[in-house]
Design a protein around this motif. Structure first.
Motif, PDB file in Angstrom:
ATOM      1  N   ARG A 122       0.875  -1.357   0.185  1.00  0.00           N
ATOM      2  CA  ARG A 122       0.394  -0.359  -0.209  1.00  0.00           C
ATOM      3  C   ARG A 122       0.706   0.777  -0.068  1.00  0.00           C
ATOM      4  O   ARG A 122       2.595   1.182   0.442  1.00  0.00           O
ATOM      5  CB  ARG A 122      -1.253  -0.102   1.102  1.00  0.00           C
ATOM      6  N   SER A 123       0.294   2.462  -0.157  1.00  0.00           N
ATOM      7  CA  SER A 123       1.111   3.492   0.070  1.00  0.00           C
ATOM      8  C   SER A 123       1.127   4.405   1.439  1.00  0.00           C
ATOM      9  O   SER A 123       0.771   3.745   2.572  1.00  0.00           O
ATOM     10  CB  SER A 123      -0.219   4.940  -0.891  1.00  0.00           C
ATOM     11  N   ASN A 124       2.492   4.467   1.772  1.00  0.00           N
ATOM     12  CA  ASN A 124       2.471   5.549   2.643  1.00  0.00           C
ATOM     13  C   ASN A 124       2.962   6.701   2.536  1.00  0.00           C
ATOM     14  O   ASN A 124       2.000   7.614   2.264  1.00  0.00           O
ATOM     15  CB  ASN A 124       3.316   4.389   3.349  1.00  0.00           C
ATOM     16  N   ASP A 125       4.430   7.136   3.481  1.00  0.00           N
ATOM     17  CA  ASP A 125       4.576   8.766   3.092  1.00  0.00           C
ATOM     18  C   ASP A 125       4.741   9.598   2.259  1.00  0.00           C
ATOM     19  O   ASP A 125       5.106   8.947   1.150  1.00  0.00           O
ATOM     20  CB  ASP A 125       5.270   8.960   3.925  1.00  0.00           C
ATOM     21  N   ALA A 126       4.537  10.254   1.655  1.00  0.00           N
ATOM     22  CA  ALA A 126       5.058  11.660   0.450  1.00  0.00           C
ATOM     23  C   ALA A 126       4.264  12.455   0.930  1.00  0.00           C
ATOM     24  O   ALA A 126       4.134  13.650   1.901  1.00  0.00           O
ATOM     25  CB  ALA A 126       2.944  10.602  -0.207  1.00  0.00           C
ATOM     26  N   ARG A 127       5.412  13.090  -0.093  1.00  0.00           N
ATOM     27  CA  ARG A 127       5.320  15.143  -0.357  1.00  0.00           C
ATOM     28  C   ARG A 127       5.910  15.548  -1.495  1.00  0.00           C
ATOM     29  O   ARG A 127       6.298  14.846  -2.111  1.00  0.00           O
ATOM     30  CB  ARG A 127       5.868  15.362   1.097  1.00  0.00           C
ATOM     31  N   VAL A 128       5.360  16.590  -1.793  1.00  0.00           N
ATOM     32  CA  VAL A 128       5.141  16.971  -3.191  1.00  0.00           C
ATOM     33  C   VAL A 128       6.775  18.573  -2.813  1.00  0.00           C
ATOM     34  O   VAL A 128       6.804  19.006  -1.958  1.00  0.00           O
ATOM     35  CB  VAL A 128       4.364  18.250  -3.545  1.00  0.00           C
ATOM     36  N   HIS A 129       7.892  18.096  -3.539  1.00  0.00           N
ATOM     37  CA  HIS A 129       8.713  18.795  -4.122  1.00  0.00           C
ATOM     38  C   HIS A 129       8.314  20.607  -4.376  1.00  0.00           C
ATOM     39  O   HIS A 129       7.644  20.542  -4.905  1.00  0.00           O
ATOM     40  CB  HIS A 129      10.070  17.872  -4.884  1.00  0.00           C
ATOM     41  N   GLN A 130       9.237  21.559  -4.144  1.00  0.00           N
ATOM     42  CA  GLN A 130       8.922  22.647  -4.822  1.00  0.00           C
ATOM     43  C   GLN A 130       9.272  22.778  -5.933  1.00  0.00           C
ATOM     44  O   GLN A 130       8.360  23.564  -7.070  1.00  0.00           O
ATOM     45  CB  GLN A 130       9.565  23.902  -4.509  1.00  0.00           C
ATOM     46  N   SER A 131       9.581  21.807  -6.873  1.00  0.00           N
ATOM     47  CA  SER A 131       9.367  21.810  -8.326  1.00  0.00           C
ATOM     48  C   SER A 131       8.186  21.359  -8.748  1.00  0.00           C
ATOM     49  O   SER A 131       8.047  21.193  -9.862  1.00  0.00           O
ATOM     50  CB  SER A 131      10.922  20.581  -8.973  1.00  0.00           C
ATOM     51  N   GLY A 132       7.216  20.603  -8.355  1.00  0.00           N
ATOM     52  CA  GLY A 132       5.943  20.416  -8.349  1.00  0.00           C
ATOM     53  C   GLY A 132       5.964  18.399  -8.308  1.00  0.00           C
ATOM     54  O   GLY A 132       4.722  17.820  -8.742  1.00  0.00           O
ATOM     55  N   THR A 133       7.062  18.183  -8.500  1.00  0.00           N
ATOM     56  CA  THR A 133       7.562  16.199  -8.271  1.00  0.00           C
ATOM     57  C   THR A 133       7.014  16.049  -6.793  1.00  0.00           C
ATOM     58  O   THR A 133       7.348  16.273  -5.670  1.00  0.00           O
ATOM     59  CB  THR A 133       8.842  16.055  -8.434  1.00  0.00           C
ATOM     60  N   PHE A 134       6.821  15.000  -6.864  1.00  0.00           N
ATOM     61  CA  PHE A 134       5.792  14.331  -5.895  1.00  0.00           C
ATOM     62  C   PHE A 134       6.716  13.242  -5.410  1.00  0.00           C
ATOM     63  O   PHE A 134       6.383  11.920  -6.396  1.00  0.00           O
ATOM     64  CB  PHE A 134       4.062  14.032  -6.323  1.00  0.00           C
ATOM     65  N   TRP A 135       6.862  13.024  -4.255  1.00  0.00           N
ATOM     66  CA  TRP A 135       7.603  11.789  -3.622  1.00  0.00           C
ATOM     67  C   TRP A 135       6.244  10.889  -3.318  1.00  0.00           C
ATOM     68  O   TRP A 135       5.567  11.709  -2.509  1.00  0.00           O
ATOM     69  CB  TRP A 135       9.251  11.913  -3.022  1.00  0.00           C
ATOM     70  N   ILE A 136       6.543   9.732  -3.195  1.00  0.00           N
ATOM     71  CA  ILE A 136       5.643   8.785  -3.056  1.00  0.00           C
ATOM     72  C   ILE A 136       6.502   7.656  -2.036  1.00  0.00           C
ATOM     73  O   ILE A 136       7.587   7.172  -3.182  1.00  0.00           O
ATOM     74  CB  ILE A 136       4.841   8.525  -3.988  1.00  0.00           C
ATOM     75  N   GLY A 137       5.774   7.021  -0.769  1.00  0.00           N
ATOM     76  CA  GLY A 137       7.092   5.437  -0.300  1.00  0.00           C
ATOM     77  C   GLY A 137       5.559   4.946  -0.984  1.00  0.00           C
ATOM     78  O   GLY A 137       3.851   5.310  -0.514  1.00  0.00           O
ATOM     79  N   THR A 138       5.821   3.493   0.082  1.00  0.00           N
ATOM     80  CA  THR A 138       5.277   1.924  -0.599  1.00  0.00           C
ATOM     81  C   THR A 138       5.618   1.014   0.404  1.00  0.00           C
ATOM     82  O   THR A 138       6.804   1.153   1.087  1.00  0.00           O
ATOM     83  CB  THR A 138       4.985   1.758  -1.648  1.00  0.00           C
ATOM     84  N   MET A 139       5.346   0.240   0.863  1.00  0.00           N
ATOM     85  CA  MET A 139       5.227  -0.262   1.494  1.00  0.00           C
ATOM     86  C   MET A 139       4.779  -1.934   2.126  1.00  0.00           C
ATOM     87  O   MET A 139       3.335  -2.028   1.570  1.00  0.00           O
ATOM     88  CB  MET A 139       5.325  -0.286   2.961  1.00  0.00           C
ATOM     89  N   GLY A 140       4.707  -2.671   2.613  1.00  0.00           N
ATOM     90  CA  GLY A 140       4.217  -4.173   2.879  1.00  0.00           C
ATOM     91  C   GLY A 140       3.034  -3.991   3.664  1.00  0.00           C
ATOM     92  O   GLY A 140       3.371  -2.871   4.631  1.00  0.00           O
ATOM     93  N   LEU A 141       1.821  -4.394   3.262  1.00  0.00           N
ATOM     94  CA  LEU A 141       0.433  -4.187   4.575  1.00  0.00           C
ATOM     95  C   LEU A 141       1.451  -4.295   6.249  1.00  0.00           C
ATOM     96  O   LEU A 141       0.464  -4.041   6.297  1.00  0.00           O
ATOM     97  CB  LEU A 141      -0.708  -5.549   3.885  1.00  0.00           C
ATOM     98  N   LYS A 142       2.301  -5.782   6.038  1.00  0.00           N
ATOM     99  CA  LYS A 142       2.630  -6.102   7.386  1.00  0.00           C
ATOM    100  C   LYS A 142       3.650  -5.659   7.681  1.00  0.00           C
ATOM    101  O   LYS A 142       4.321  -6.414   8.463  1.00  0.00           O
ATOM    102  CB  LYS A 142       2.702  -8.236   7.162  1.00  0.00           C
ATOM    103  N   ALA A 143       4.293  -4.490   6.734  1.00  0.00           N
ATOM    104  CA  ALA A 143       5.984  -3.662   7.132  1.00  0.00           C
ATOM    105  C   ALA A 143       6.248  -4.949   7.374  1.00  0.00           C
ATOM    106  O   ALA A 143       8.043  -5.309   7.380  1.00  0.00           O
ATOM    107  CB  ALA A 143       5.771  -3.388   8.132  1.00  0.00           C
ATOM    108  N   GLU A 144       6.483  -5.674   5.757  1.00  0.00           N
ATOM    109  CA  GLU A 144       7.766  -6.653   5.632  1.00  0.00           C
ATOM    110  C   GLU A 144       8.815  -6.399   5.107  1.00  0.00           C
ATOM    111  O   GLU A 144       8.661  -5.435   4.457  1.00  0.00           O
ATOM    112  CB  GLU A 144       7.207  -7.818   4.649  1.00  0.00           C
TER     113      GLU A 144
END
Length: 293
Positions: free
Chosen positions: A102-124
């Motif tokens: 699933r998705s987790n943490d994410a944030r937009v950079h000043q340039s408009g580029t979006f960093w997006i994190g994913t992880m296991g449902l059980k944090a594998e």
């Protein structure tokens, strides 16, 4: 020593996994998620109105596209959400063929580029990754991440930060300020020891990193050199992510969670999952808009 600053409850609803807060200064509206329950919260701070939107899927973060649209980071991809009626349209799939993440943490950079994190449902271990949405294309930045968190950027856009909570490490990486993409390898900035773990972070106008410490009931403030300068108390043990809010961006919204807490633990932590406002006297920054193309 943990500081006690004036703190109020923005929302007394107990989120299973409160996460992904952001603030739209143009409308004085804060947004955050209950990832596990597939809910998006909308709070107009001046009026005190709070609405809850059922998304029909797990989602964890958003970026503002413009006055009419948001980009929602969800378990199977990125969705454009219309503010007028909440309609969601798939923009780009992301790990849609992997039901174990699933998705987790994410944030937009000043340039408009979006960093997006994913992880296991059980944090594998190593099941997740950090991606960048840049000019409409998704690329993998850092594979093999267990619990991606603390995605945020220096005020000049030249440094990116991210954590792998499972490894207790906050990294810094040099970036091209014009694109928000790495131009070097990550280096260890903070190696956390002691109670709790590194969760969501945001950077203020002075370059200080405000990190919610999961399991530590606080927000820690770090210098760009990795020195811990302050710790602000949060009235829930599993504080998860901060965001600067208010017209002058001086207040701190902090989400929390009751995930993985049994009945006894929840009884001992009665505000677990609530969403708080800390009078932090911060020098915050407004979040940039995400650019789709």
């Amino acid at each position: 020593m943990t500081e006690q600053v004036p703190t109020s409850v923005l929302s007394a609803e107990h989120c299973h996994l409160g996460e992904g807060p952001t603030y739209d200064v143009t409308t004085d509206t804060a947004w955050w998620f209950d990832i596990r329950e597939g809910r998006l919260y909308e709070a107009h701070l001046g009026r005190g109105d709070i609405r809850v939107h059922a998304l029909g899927r797990m989602a964890s973060a958003l970026g503002r596209i413009d006055a009419e649209r948001q980009l929602i980071v969800a378990e199977d991809g990125l969705y454009i959400r219309a503010l007028a009626d909440g309609a969601m349209t798939l923009y780009r799939p992301l790990e849609a063929d992997n039901p174990g993440t699933r998705s987790n943490d994410a944030r937009v950079h000043q340039s408009g580029t979006f960093w997006i994190g994913t992880m296991g449902l059980k944090a594998e271990a190593g099941a997740g990754a950090i991606y960048a949405l840049h000019r409409g294309k998704i690329s993998t930045l850092f594979p093999g991440v267990s619990i991606p968190n603390s995605i945020c950027f220096s005020p000049d856009g030249a440094i990116g930060y991210f954590a792998d909570t499972a490894r207790h490490v906050l990294y810094r990486v040099p970036l091209n300020p014009a694109t928000g993409l790495p131009r070097g390898e990550p280096e260890v900035l903070v190696r956390h020891t002691g109670v709790g773990g590194l969760d969501g972070s945001v950077v203020d106008a002075d370059g200080l990193i405000w990190n919610a410490r999961w399991g530590g009931a606080c927000v820690d403030v770090y210098s760009p050199e990795g020195e811990r300068l302050r710790s602000l108390a949060v009235p829930a043990r599993q504080s998860s992510c901060p965001a600067f809010v208010g017209p002058d961006l001086s207040r701190l919204l902090v989400t929390s969670a009751w995930q993985d807490m049994d009945a006894a633990a929840r009884a001992a932590d009665p505000q677990a999952g609530c969403t708080f406002i800390l009078e932090a006297a911060a020098r915050g920054r407004a979040e940039p808009d995400v650019k789709l193309e």
